[in-house]
Each structure stands twice: as structure tokens, then as C-alpha cells.
Design a protein around this motif. Structure first.
Motif, PDB file in Angstrom:
ATOM      1  N   GLY A 145       0.804  -1.216   0.000  1.00 13.25           N
ATOM      2  CA  GLY A 145       0.000   0.000   0.000  1.00 13.25           C
ATOM      3  C   GLY A 145       0.833   1.261   0.000  1.00 13.25           C
ATOM      4  N   LEU A 146       0.167   2.377   0.246  1.00 17.07           N
ATOM      5  CA  LEU A 146       0.842   3.673   0.263  1.00 17.07           C
ATOM      6  C   LEU A 146       1.519   3.944   1.592  1.00 17.07           C
ATOM      7  CD1 LEU A 146      -1.844   5.865  -1.565  1.00 17.07           C
ATOM      8  CD2 LEU A 146       0.355   5.099  -2.472  1.00 17.07           C
ATOM      9  N   GLU A 181      -3.237   5.259   7.200  1.00 16.58           N
ATOM     10  CA  GLU A 181      -4.118   4.455   6.358  1.00 16.58           C
ATOM     11  C   GLU A 181      -5.575   4.867   6.525  1.00 16.58           C
ATOM     12  OE1 GLU A 181      -3.440   0.285   6.927  1.00 16.58           O
ATOM     13  OE2 GLU A 181      -2.034   0.254   5.236  1.00 16.58           O
ATOM     14  N   MET A 222      -7.656  -1.220  -3.210  1.00 15.99           N
ATOM     15  CA  MET A 222      -6.875  -0.613  -2.136  1.00 15.99           C
ATOM     16  C   MET A 222      -7.760  -0.282  -0.941  1.00 15.99           C
ATOM     17  SD  MET A 222      -4.643   2.917  -2.129  1.00 15.99           S
ATOM     18  CE  MET A 222      -6.113   3.920  -2.154  1.00 15.99           C
ATOM     19  N   ASN A 230      -8.545  -3.435   0.970  1.00 16.86           N
ATOM     20  CA  ASN A 230      -7.371  -3.886   1.735  1.00 16.86           C
ATOM     21  C   ASN A 230      -7.191  -3.079   3.013  1.00 16.86           C
ATOM     22  OD1 ASN A 230      -6.885  -5.727  -0.272  1.00 16.86           O
ATOM     23  ND2 ASN A 230      -5.163  -4.640  -1.174  1.00 16.86           N
ATOM     24  N   ILE A 231      -7.407  -1.771   2.924  1.00 19.02           N
ATOM     25  CA  ILE A 231      -7.265  -0.928   4.117  1.00 19.02           C
ATOM     26  C   ILE A 231      -8.366  -1.238   5.118  1.00 19.02           C
ATOM     27  CG2 ILE A 231      -7.337   1.448   4.980  1.00 19.02           C
ATOM     28  CD1 ILE A 231      -6.065   2.356   2.370  1.00 19.02           C
ATOM     29  N   LYS A 257      -3.929  -7.374   3.226  1.00 15.62           N
ATOM     30  CA  LYS A 257      -3.292  -6.790   2.057  1.00 15.62           C
ATOM     31  C   LYS A 257      -2.916  -7.832   1.011  1.00 15.62           C
ATOM     32  CE  LYS A 257      -1.430  -2.827   4.579  1.00 15.62           C
ATOM     33  NZ  LYS A 257      -0.246  -1.968   4.831  1.00 15.62           N
ATOM     34  N   HIS A 291       3.627  -1.501  -3.377  1.00 17.18           N
ATOM     35  CA  HIS A 291       2.698  -0.718  -4.193  1.00 17.18           C
ATOM     36  C   HIS A 291       1.298  -0.958  -3.656  1.00 17.18           C
ATOM     37  CE1 HIS A 291       1.697   1.752  -7.563  1.00 17.18           C
ATOM     38  NE2 HIS A 291       2.829   1.512  -8.212  1.00 17.18           N
ATOM     39  N   TYR A 292       0.306  -0.185  -4.161  1.00 22.46           N
ATOM     40  CA  TYR A 292      -1.060  -0.392  -3.697  1.00 22.46           C
ATOM     41  C   TYR A 292      -1.905  -1.151  -4.717  1.00 22.46           C
ATOM     42  CZ  TYR A 292      -2.135   3.776  -6.541  1.00 22.46           C
ATOM     43  OH  TYR A 292      -2.264   4.679  -7.563  1.00 22.46           O
ATOM     44  N   LYS A 320       4.898   5.114  -6.721  1.00 26.36           N
ATOM     45  CA  LYS A 320       3.568   5.175  -6.122  1.00 26.36           C
ATOM     46  C   LYS A 320       2.947   6.562  -6.281  1.00 26.36           C
ATOM     47  CE  LYS A 320       4.896   3.251  -2.149  1.00 26.36           C
ATOM     48  NZ  LYS A 320       4.830   2.681  -0.780  1.00 26.36           N
TER      49      LYS A 320
END
Length: 313
Positions: A16-17, A24, A81, A84-85, A90, A176-177, A272
Motif C-alpha cells: 500500500g501507500l 491508512e 486498495m 485492503n485498508i 493486504k 505498491h497499492y 507510487k
């Protein structure tokens, strides 16, 4: 041993970022809002153009196609994304990762080629206004809008076929996301030379060549506009091109940096950040760029909203 290595990458972990839970939470709210604005804006433009007979012109036909592609491109990456958050998981399976990668490249390639097509449309409209309706016939418009879909299908499929032959026997953490090509190539423990060569070939075909064509079109457009004797005429001509130039700067400025710059100057953070620009920011801004700079489109949007309000009253 080879079979075990082949099946070891049954899933990937999208880092992710940010890995900070507080960040997040903020990112979830931010990207959820961005996605909703993107979806609403692009779908409204498509509805406005298809429902208004005054907008049945080549320029708006291409704008509607671009809005559709932008919506699909964002939908391919941002919702995953957000899930996932929200779930805290993830992981993404290997087949789902390949599917996401395919559609990311599929819609990304179409996006780039459509913007080049729109530059040609503006070139014909300004440099050859008397022959515009003859040159930009419905048949040519359909061909110019449909060809990127066919071309992108084969290019994206080739990317996936080259990716399937790779072995991932080490880390499965992707910085990466979403499942992008370049981060995954770094995780492979087999030779990726063929993949990298194909990346540069595709980048040249869908980024460098269209970008050069766009620049050439706007050189001719600028020269034609400067020959217009009326100041109001020059202002109107520049106004019709300024929105398209803004989209060109946003899209090509970020994607060229990711796919054509040497790997020595690229970092995961830069990749990203660039990906956020062309998967979230640019698709979100496109409806505003086209609607705020276009009187006809703003009128069509007002009429569409008024009809919805009237019908629900």
C-alpha cells in the motif's frame, strides 16, 4: 524444486501507500472521496453527452470515451486498495493480481491513445475547419475510438503472457497499492529481460509516439491560431485546446517518468506517487477540466440534472 518454486507465489502482499494505521485511515477517507467524485463526474459526463443531441459531435464522442476509460481505470485499482485498508488484509491472489494488472494496462493504453486521437481531432477542427465534418466522418471516429481497444487488448495480453512465464521464489511483498508491472518484475528470481524489452516497446508505442504526435499537432494548431485576425477568435480557439493540454500534461508527465526513465532514478515512493496521479488524480480532474472550460458541456450537465430533479418531483 522447480514445481515448488512455480507455485510458491500463490499470493502477493500489497504494502500500500503507507504501513502506518493512522495514515491508512486518512488515506481510506481521501481515496474513497476521490473515487466517488471520479465515478460521479465521469458517469455524469457520459450521460450528458449521450442524452444531448447538440453534443453528438466527434469531440464530445471522444470525451465520452475518455470518461468511460477513466472510470474503468480507477475502478480497477482504487476499490481494491480501499478493501485492503478496511479489512486489514493486504493479500491478493496470483490470478487476481494478473487480472488487475491486465485491466490496468488495458485501460491505461487506451487512455493514452485516446488523448492522442483527441489531439488530432482538435488539429483538424482548427487547421482545417471547412473540411472538418468531411474528414471526421462517423466511420473514421468509430475507427479512431475503437482501434485503441483492439490494440490495447493484444498489448496487455502479451504483458500477462510474459509475466506468467516468470518464477517468484523469494519475497512476495509488493511495495505498491496495486499489481503494477515494474514492482513485480523486481520480485522475480528469473530472467526478466524479455519483459523489460517489451515494456520499453509498448511505452514507446503508447507514450512516446503519441506524445510526439500531440506536440506536432499543437505546433500546427498554435501556428494556425496565431494567424487568426480576431482576438476573440484566438481566445476561443485557445480555450478549446487548453483543457486537452491540461490532461496531456497530467497524464504524460507522470507515466513517462515511470515507464521511460532509467530504473536508477526511480524509487518505490516516486512510482507510487506517479501511479496516484494517473490512476486517481487525473481521472478525477478530467470531468472538471472538460466541464468547467466548456460552456456546451456545462449546459448539458445542467439540463441533465434539471430533468432528473423534475422527474423525481
Amino acid at each position: 524444486m522447480e514445481l515448488r518454486n512455480q507455485t510458491s507465489a500463490s499470493e502477493f502482499i500489497l504494502l500500500g501507500l503507507s504501513e502506518n494505521p493512522e495514515q491508512e485511515t486518512l488515506l481510506f477517507a481521501l481515496f474513497l472521496c476521490m473515487y466517488l467524485v471520479t465515478a460521479m463526474g465521469n458517469l455524469l459526463i457520459i450521460l450528458a453527452i449521450t442524452s444531448d443531441s447538440h453534443l453528438q459531435t466527434p469531440m464530445y464522442f471522444f470525451v465520452a470515451n475518455l470518461s468511460l476509460v477513466d472510470f474503468c481505470l480507477t475502478t480497477d485499482t482504487i476499490p481494491q486498495m480501499l478493501v485492503n485498508i478496511q479489512t486489514g488484509s493486504k493479500s491478493i491472489s496470483y490470478p487476481c493480481c494478473l487480472i488487475q494488472m491486465y485491466f490496468f494496462h488495458f485501460f491505461g493504453i487506451i487512455d493514452s491513445l485516446l488523448i492522442a486521437v483527441m489531439a488530432y481531432d482538435r488539429f483538424v477542427a482548427i487547421c482545417h475547419p471547412l473540411h472538418y465534418t468531411t474528414i471526421m466522418s462517423p466511420r473514421l471516429c468509430i475507427l479512431m475510438a475503437g482501434s485503441p481497444w483492439i490494440f490495447s487488448f493484444f498489448m496487455s495480453l502479451t504483458h500477462i503472457l510474459l509475466m506468467v512465464r516468470l518464477v517468484f521464489c523469494g519475497s512476495n511483498e509488493v511495495p505498491h497499492y496495486f499489481c503494477d508491472l515494474t514492482p513485480l518484475l523486481r520480485l522475480s528470481c528469473t530472467d526478466t529481460t524479455m519483459n523489460k524489452v517489451f515494456v520499453f516497446i509498448v511505452a514507446g508505442l503508447v507514450l512516446a509516439i503519441p506524445f510526439i504526435c500531440i506536440l506536432a499537432s499543437y505546433v500546427h494548431i498554435t501556428l494556425a491560431i496565431m494567424r487568426v485576425p480576431s482576438a476573440n477568435g484566438r481566445k476561443k480557439a485557445f480555450s478549446t485546446c487548453s483543457s486537452h493540454l491540461a490532461v496531456v500534461a497530467l497524464l504524460y508527465g507522470t507515466t513517462i517518468g515511470v515507464y521511460l526513465c532509467p530504473s536508477s532514478v526511480r524509487t518505490a515512493v516516486k512510482e507510487k506517487a506517479s501511479a496516484v496521479m494517473y490512476t486517481a488524480v487525473t481521472p478525477m480532474l478530467n470531468p472538471f477540466i472538460y466541464s468547467l472550460r466548456n460552456r456546451d458541456l456545462k449546459g448539458a450537465l445542467r439540463n441533465l440534472i434539471n430533468r432528473k430533479i423534475t422527474s423525481s418531483a
